[in-house]
Design a protein around this motif. Sequence first.
Motif, short mmCIF file in Angstrom:
data_model
loop_
_atom_site.label_atom_id
_atom_site.label_comp_id
_atom_site.label_asym_id
_atom_site.label_seq_id
_atom_site.Cartn_x
_atom_site.Cartn_y
_atom_site.Cartn_z
N GLN A 115 0.82 -1.20 0.00
CA GLN A 115 0.00 0.00 0.00
C GLN A 115 0.86 1.26 0.00
OE1 GLN A 115 -2.41 -0.71 3.48
NE2 GLN A 115 -3.95 -1.95 2.37
N GLU A 116 1.94 1.23 0.77
CA GLU A 116 2.83 2.40 0.77
C GLU A 116 3.52 2.56 -0.58
OE1 GLU A 116 6.54 4.46 3.23
OE2 GLU A 116 5.50 2.72 4.08
N LEU A 117 3.90 1.43 -1.18
CA LEU A 117 4.51 1.48 -2.51
C LEU A 117 3.51 2.05 -3.54
CD1 LEU A 117 6.43 -1.92 -2.57
CD2 LEU A 117 7.46 0.36 -2.67
N GLU A 118 2.23 1.74 -3.36
CA GLU A 118 1.19 2.29 -4.23
C GLU A 118 1.15 3.81 -4.11
OE1 GLU A 118 -1.26 1.60 -7.23
OE2 GLU A 118 -0.91 -0.15 -5.97
N GLN A 119 1.31 4.29 -2.87
CA GLN A 119 1.33 5.74 -2.65
C GLN A 119 2.57 6.37 -3.28
OE1 GLN A 119 1.07 6.10 1.61
NE2 GLN A 119 -1.14 5.64 1.67
N ILE A 120 3.70 5.69 -3.17
CA ILE A 120 4.93 6.19 -3.79
C ILE A 120 4.77 6.25 -5.30
CG2 ILE A 120 7.36 5.65 -4.24
CD1 ILE A 120 7.52 4.53 -1.39
N PHE A 121 4.13 5.22 -5.86
CA PHE A 121 3.87 5.21 -7.30
C PHE A 121 3.04 6.44 -7.71
CE2 PHE A 121 0.68 4.17 -10.56
CZ PHE A 121 1.50 3.99 -11.66
N GLY A 122 1.99 6.72 -6.95
CA GLY A 122 1.15 7.89 -7.24
C GLY A 122 1.93 9.18 -7.13
N ASN A 123 2.83 9.24 -6.15
CA ASN A 123 3.65 10.42 -5.97
C ASN A 123 4.59 10.62 -7.16
OD1 ASN A 123 4.84 12.65 -4.68
ND2 ASN A 123 6.41 11.38 -3.73
N LEU A 124 5.16 9.52 -7.64
CA LEU A 124 6.06 9.60 -8.80
C LEU A 124 5.31 10.03 -10.06
CD1 LEU A 124 8.35 6.46 -8.28
CD2 LEU A 124 9.02 8.86 -8.18
N VAL A 125 4.09 9.54 -10.22
CA VAL A 125 3.29 9.96 -11.37
C VAL A 125 3.04 11.47 -11.31
CG1 VAL A 125 1.04 9.79 -12.52
CG2 VAL A 125 2.20 7.72 -11.70
N GLY A 126 2.72 11.96 -10.11
CA GLY A 126 2.51 13.39 -9.94
C GLY A 126 3.76 14.20 -10.25
N LEU A 127 4.92 13.74 -9.77
CA LEU A 127 6.18 14.44 -10.03
C LEU A 127 6.55 14.39 -11.51
CD1 LEU A 127 8.26 13.21 -6.95
CD2 LEU A 127 7.49 15.55 -7.38
N SER A 128 6.25 13.27 -12.16
CA SER A 128 6.57 13.16 -13.58
C SER A 128 5.71 14.09 -14.43
CB SER A 128 6.39 11.71 -14.06
OG SER A 128 5.02 11.36 -14.07
N ASN A 129 4.58 14.54 -13.88
CA ASN A 129 3.70 15.48 -14.59
C ASN A 129 3.86 16.91 -14.07
OD1 ASN A 129 2.45 13.75 -16.46
ND2 ASN A 129 1.09 12.94 -14.87
N ALA A 130 5.00 17.20 -13.46
CA ALA A 130 5.28 18.55 -12.99
C ALA A 130 5.25 19.52 -14.18
CB ALA A 130 6.64 18.60 -12.30
N ARG A 131 4.99 20.80 -13.89
CA ARG A 131 4.86 21.83 -14.93
C ARG A 131 6.08 22.73 -14.98
NH1 ARG A 131 0.74 20.26 -18.27
NH2 ARG A 131 -0.62 18.96 -16.97
N ASP A 132 6.36 23.24 -16.19
CA ASP A 132 7.49 24.15 -16.35
C ASP A 132 7.04 25.58 -16.06
OD1 ASP A 132 6.13 25.08 -18.57
OD2 ASP A 132 7.45 24.12 -20.03
N HIS A 136 3.53 24.15 -18.96
CA HIS A 136 3.50 22.95 -19.79
C HIS A 136 4.18 21.79 -19.06
CE1 HIS A 136 3.23 25.74 -23.56
NE2 HIS A 136 2.10 25.67 -22.88
N ALA A 137 4.03 20.60 -19.63
CA ALA A 137 4.64 19.42 -19.02
C ALA A 137 6.16 19.57 -18.96
CB ALA A 137 4.26 18.18 -19.81
N LEU A 138 6.71 19.50 -17.78
CA LEU A 138 8.15 19.68 -17.60
C LEU A 138 8.94 18.54 -18.22
CD1 LEU A 138 10.38 21.44 -16.31
CD2 LEU A 138 10.03 20.17 -14.19
N PHE A 139 8.40 17.32 -18.09
CA PHE A 139 9.10 16.13 -18.59
C PHE A 139 8.38 15.50 -19.79
CE2 PHE A 139 10.07 16.15 -13.90
CZ PHE A 139 11.38 16.59 -14.04
N GLY A 140 7.55 16.30 -20.46
CA GLY A 140 6.76 15.77 -21.57
C GLY A 140 7.25 16.18 -22.93
N GLY A 141 8.49 16.65 -23.04
CA GLY A 141 8.99 17.10 -24.34
C GLY A 141 8.26 18.36 -24.76
N GLU A 142 7.62 18.30 -25.94
CA GLU A 142 6.87 19.46 -26.45
C GLU A 142 5.39 19.39 -26.09
OE1 GLU A 142 8.36 22.15 -28.12
OE2 GLU A 142 10.00 21.06 -27.17
N SER A 143 5.02 18.43 -25.28
CA SER A 143 3.60 18.27 -24.92
C SER A 143 3.16 19.39 -23.98
CB SER A 143 3.39 16.91 -24.24
OG SER A 143 2.06 16.81 -23.76
#
Length: 306
Positions: A115-132, A136-143
């Motif tokens: 369950q804690e690993l599930e929370q960490i996964f959600g946290n990583l998804v949120g960080l991967s969608n950080a904004r510049d 815009h998507a910071l880690f999404g290239g031109e997206s």
Amino acid sequence: MPIVSTSTSAFYERARADMKDLRSQAETLQAQLGSGEKLTRSSDDPVAASRLRALGRLEKLSEIDAANASRANADLTLADAAMSDMADAIIRAQELAAQAANGTITDSQRTAIGQELEQIFGNLVGLSNARDSNGHALFGGESAGDAYGLDAGGKAVYVGTPNTSNLPLGEGQSVTRSMPGPQFLSFTDTSGNPSDTMATIKALAVALQSGTPDPTGAAREALGNLQTGLDTLTTGQTVIGTRLAWIELTDNRRIDLQELRQTEESNIGATDIATTIATLQETLTVLEASQASFTKLAGLTLFDKL
């Protein structure tokens, strides 16, 4: 009489011309003191005026480069901060995987770890969608949208573009303002298959919560993959840090060039206050003396000698 008349006319004409020139010089000097600029018109010194225009264009370009550098620095700083948070999350996932690899813990403890690993996964998804800095998507290239989405099974899927734009820094130099997520999150797992850090954590979280037949083996395999994921992320952070250092270097270079241009502009077009004031005072003194002399000479006639 015609000779006298002609001589008198020439005297007045020369006097008027001389005083007009002196007044014009005084007005020019006063304008230079008021504006702080030596050249009031391009015709004053065409060569100097042309150079000043060229320096002005270079200064405008430098301002654009400085704005690009500022944006790139902001985006890379945001990326570095997000990646640091990701590294902390991965390290915590490693600690949990190590606990799960212990064969003495109970099923309920493994479920809690999952369950804690599930929370960490959600946290990583949120960080991967950080904004510049532009939202815009910071880690999404031109997206412009998210870098990662979730598929039907709840797994993270990259939905951005493969490349990130470069920003010019001047003198033919540029810098990439961020990094697409797969460049620092994806790797080849211990089985030789393509994977990524979020997939590793998600798979272990599911395995520990669903009562997999070999939870200890799953945790041990995840430990190796998590270390590879952390190493990949660390390499990405090193690249980000190098780009930040490059921006600082080009910023220092641009500032040095700007100071050189300002010095040249000052030498070419700026008014030397002390010299101009002295010249103006001298011109006004000569003008005043000329006006006084003209008044006296204009009043003289041959009858004054009789």
